[in-house]
Design a protein around this motif. Structure first.
Motif, short mmCIF file in Angstrom:
data_model
loop_
_atom_site.label_atom_id
_atom_site.label_comp_id
_atom_site.label_asym_id
_atom_site.label_seq_id
_atom_site.Cartn_x
_atom_site.Cartn_y
_atom_site.Cartn_z
N GLN A 44 85.56 51.70 67.58
CA GLN A 44 85.41 52.18 68.97
C GLN A 44 86.70 51.92 69.76
O GLN A 44 87.15 52.77 70.52
N GLN A 171 80.92 53.61 80.26
CA GLN A 171 80.70 54.71 79.31
C GLN A 171 81.09 54.28 77.90
O GLN A 171 80.36 54.53 76.94
N LYS A 174 78.52 51.64 76.63
CA LYS A 174 77.26 52.27 76.23
C LYS A 174 77.41 52.98 74.89
O LYS A 174 76.52 52.91 74.04
N SER A 175 78.52 53.67 74.72
CA SER A 175 78.78 54.35 73.46
C SER A 175 78.83 53.34 72.30
O SER A 175 78.30 53.59 71.22
N GLU A 177 77.32 50.36 72.21
CA GLU A 177 75.96 49.85 71.97
C GLU A 177 75.13 50.85 71.17
O GLU A 177 74.38 50.46 70.27
N ILE A 178 75.27 52.12 71.47
CA ILE A 178 74.54 53.15 70.73
C ILE A 178 74.99 53.17 69.27
O ILE A 178 74.17 53.26 68.36
N ARG A 179 76.29 53.07 69.04
CA ARG A 179 76.81 53.06 67.67
C ARG A 179 76.28 51.86 66.88
O ARG A 179 75.93 51.99 65.71
N THR A 181 73.48 50.16 67.41
CA THR A 181 72.05 50.31 67.12
C THR A 181 71.80 51.38 66.06
O THR A 181 70.92 51.24 65.23
N GLN A 182 72.59 52.45 66.06
CA GLN A 182 72.41 53.50 65.06
C GLN A 182 72.84 53.05 63.67
O GLN A 182 72.16 53.33 62.70
#
Length: 186
Positions: A44, A171, A174-175, A177-179, A181-182
């Motif tokens: 990231q 932003q 958040k991106s 955190e999403i990565r 969790t995925q």
């Protein structure tokens, strides 16, 4: 008083944190999982750095010069944060697309302009419009004598501060955190 740039004048750094400052939870995870999280954070950070470089070079800066000034502090299995920071060293005018415009009545000096966010911005220095080399110069006084030297270049802090806003940082976080969790499921 020590030398250097004051804290207010230093460019802001971006810090990407994996588990939102829950260091105890991060240290309690197995080493393999910590390495995966650090890898995701570093990926990231690399993408964010590439985005910053692309945005700044769009205004006419040399890509190599911008890359050399944006640094990444990588995450590891011991710390789950990566930082992206800007070096305060100036980009020489030979590595920047700039324009000049004569603005005084005598016609012996032309102001220097660069692009910033698609707008023309005046920077420190001037050019002799009749000179062959068209290199930006600055004039100052030292020990009572007037000195004329070539300008050292353009700092990237204004471009950096224009991009790095609280909204941009949230932003990115958040991106991230999403990565996490995925890819891992935390």
């Amino acid at each position: 008083m020590s030398g250097g740039t004051s804290r207010a004048r230093r460019p802001k750094a971006i810090t990407l944190v994996g588990l939102n400052e829950r260091m105890e939870e991060f240290k309690a995870l197995p080493a393999k999982l910590r390495q995966q999280i650090a890898g995701i954070i570093n990926e990231q950070a690399k993408e964010t750095r590439a985005d910053l470089i692309q945005r700044i070079t769009a205004d006419g800066f040399s890509e190599a010069s911008v890359k050399a000034r944006i640094k990444i502090g990588r995450a590891s299995s011991k710390k789950d944060e990566a930082t992206i920071s800007l070096d305060t060293k100036r980009v020489p005018f030979s590595r920047v697309k700039f324009t000049t415009a004569t603005e005084d009545k005598t016609g012996t000096r032309a102001s220097v302009f660069v692009q910033r966010g698609g707008k023309r911005v005046q920077v420190y220095g001037f050019v002799n419009p009749y000179g062959k080399k068209q290199k930006p110069l600055i004039r100052y006084e030292k020990a009572g004598k007037k000195v004329l030297v070539q300008s050292s270049g353009v700092g990237l802090k204004q471009w950096w501060d224009g991009i790095i806003t609280e909204q941009y940082i949230t932003q990115i976080q958040k991106s991230l955190e999403i990565r996490i969790t995925q890819e891992i499921g935390l």
